[in-house]
Design an enzyme around this catalytic site. Structure first.
Site, short mmCIF file in Angstrom:
data_model
loop_
_atom_site.label_atom_id
_atom_site.label_comp_id
_atom_site.label_asym_id
_atom_site.label_seq_id
_atom_site.Cartn_x
_atom_site.Cartn_y
_atom_site.Cartn_z
N SER A 124 -35.47 0.16 -12.04
CA SER A 124 -35.84 0.04 -13.45
C SER A 124 -34.64 0.30 -14.36
O SER A 124 -34.51 -0.31 -15.42
CB SER A 124 -36.97 1.02 -13.78
OG SER A 124 -36.62 2.33 -13.39
N ASP A 169 -27.84 -3.69 -7.83
CA ASP A 169 -29.04 -3.69 -8.68
C ASP A 169 -28.81 -4.49 -9.95
O ASP A 169 -29.61 -5.34 -10.34
CB ASP A 169 -29.44 -2.26 -9.03
CG ASP A 169 -29.75 -1.43 -7.79
OD1 ASP A 169 -29.87 -2.02 -6.71
OD2 ASP A 169 -29.86 -0.20 -7.92
N TYR A 219 -26.92 11.15 1.80
CA TYR A 219 -26.22 9.91 1.44
C TYR A 219 -24.71 10.13 1.53
O TYR A 219 -23.98 9.34 2.15
CB TYR A 219 -26.63 9.50 0.02
CG TYR A 219 -25.89 8.31 -0.54
CD1 TYR A 219 -26.35 7.01 -0.33
CD2 TYR A 219 -24.74 8.47 -1.30
CE1 TYR A 219 -25.68 5.92 -0.86
CE2 TYR A 219 -24.06 7.39 -1.83
CZ TYR A 219 -24.54 6.11 -1.61
OH TYR A 219 -23.87 5.03 -2.13
#
Length: 382
Positions: A124, A169, A219
């Protein structure tokens, strides 16, 4: 999404009408943890997006209203005008990144809203950046191409939001194309549209509605493993800059020079780069069964080799298998979020019902389900 509420709010706040723009969220069909290894990803823009109405206001101030939150703010466009509200930092960051590139951005009024689910891994935030990037670029005739708009969105995350994201993205949000996925080379940013017309299949995301704390530290550790193995291979093969340049034979050569954990992490990445290329060939041939097989392989790799899955994700993946779903895997960084599923039309309802009921029984959490369709990227709405 119906934009009537945006239009009504804009009119009531500013007494005028502006122009409407939109930019979508995204999915990534396959190619996980390959981006920081300079490999490939395979995202697509989806039918869930951010929308904004915007109009220059003749001042040096931005007045913005977040419809979904019922919050408004006003800020200037100098570096020290950073707004306090987290959502406003995205709009401010896009303006600042454009100004840094020599563009003349002035004050404007805006109302925005969206239907990209938050926290479901559909980006988003990139949709919001791309929506405003496209809108401001168009309103002020700044002349940035979509490449630069994607980089502006990424730089906004890095410099104003504090998230060191890759470019996938924003790229997917800017370059999305209906009926196509985008095979993006994360090193060169060369891209190719790969046909995605799954007649008789649907893409469904099932959200575990959990987010395990491990995510950010894990990560960083995975990234360090990959860099360590690439460095070890480079001593023997100077041409290997990233794991993307290596193959499994090269990896075997350094088995005694790297830790067992680093070895298995690197093995996943090298295999995943190849899986993505195989999936692209299968898509071009219209062979969705092979694509599905590759998705399951990715999940097993992410769960057992890269170890970024969690019991909830593995459970949903198992249910997909039992229900005869063509392909299923964890989507995104892992430790929660969604599985992405390629489901035959006739199995769709039974799969969703079973996934929802048995997941809720086992984990006492109601999962969320999103059917997604591949659509166009950032654009002005007529």
């Amino acid at each position: 999404m119906d934009t009537t509420k945006i239009r009504e709010k804009f009119k009531s706040l500013y007494g005028t009408e502006g122009a409407l723009y939109t930019s979508p969220g995204r999915i990534n069909l396959i190619g996980e943890h390959t981006d920081y290894n300079a490999g490939f990803v395979l995202p697509g823009a989806i039918d869930k997006a951010m929308y904004c109405e915007i109009k220059p206001n003749g001042t040096n101030k931005v007045r913005a209203y977040a419809l979904d939150l019922g919050e408004s703010t006003e800020f200037g466009l100098e570096e020290n005008d950073l707004p306090a509200k987290s959502w406003a930092k995205y709009i401010f960051g896009v303006c600042r990144e454009m100004i840094k590139r020599g563009a003349k951005v002035e004050g404007f009024d805006t109302v925005f809203s969206g239907d990209v689910p938050l926290g479901a891994g559909m980006s988003s935030s990139a949709a919001l950046e791309s929506c405003f990037g496209f809108a401001i670029n168009d309103q002020y005739n700044l002349g940035f191409d979509r490449f630069e708009l994607a980089k502006i969105g990424q730089a906004t995350e890095h410099n104003y939001v504090g998230v060191k994201c890759g470019i996938m993205d924003q790229f997917a949000s800017c370059f999305g194309k209906e009926g196509s996925l985008i095979r993006l080379d994360c090193r060169s940013l060369e891209y190719e549209y790969v046909p995605f017309n799954p007649k008789g299949y649907r893409l469904v995301l099932v959200n575990t509605c959990v987010a395990h704390e491990l995510a950010s530290s894990a990560y960083n550790k995975r990234r360090e493993s990959c860099e360590a193995v690439a460095a070890a291979i480079r001593k023997h093969h100077p041409e290997v800059e990233f794991l993307r340049d290596a193959n499994l034979d090269m990896l075997k050569e350094v088995a005694n020079e790297v830790s067992a954990e680093d070895y298995i992490r690197a093995e996943f990445v090298i295999e995943e780069v190849q899986r993505l290329l195989d999936a692209c060939e299968a898509l071009k041939a219209g062979d969705y069964e092979t694509v599905g097989k590759k998705m399951y392989e990715t999940h097993i790799g992410l769960s057992r080799k890269y170890e970024v899955s969690c019991p909830e994700l593995d459970y949903l993946n198992d249910i997909a298998r039992v229900c005869g779903v063509t392909g299923s895997r964890v989507m995104g960084g892992g430790f929660g979020g969604c599985t992405i599923n390629l489901v035959k039309d006739e199995l769709h309802d039974a799969f969703i019902e079973r996934a929802m009921n048995s997941y809720e029984q086992k984990f006492k959490i109601k999962p969320k389900v999103y059917d997604v369709v591949i659509k166009d990227g950032a654009r002005k709405l007529s």
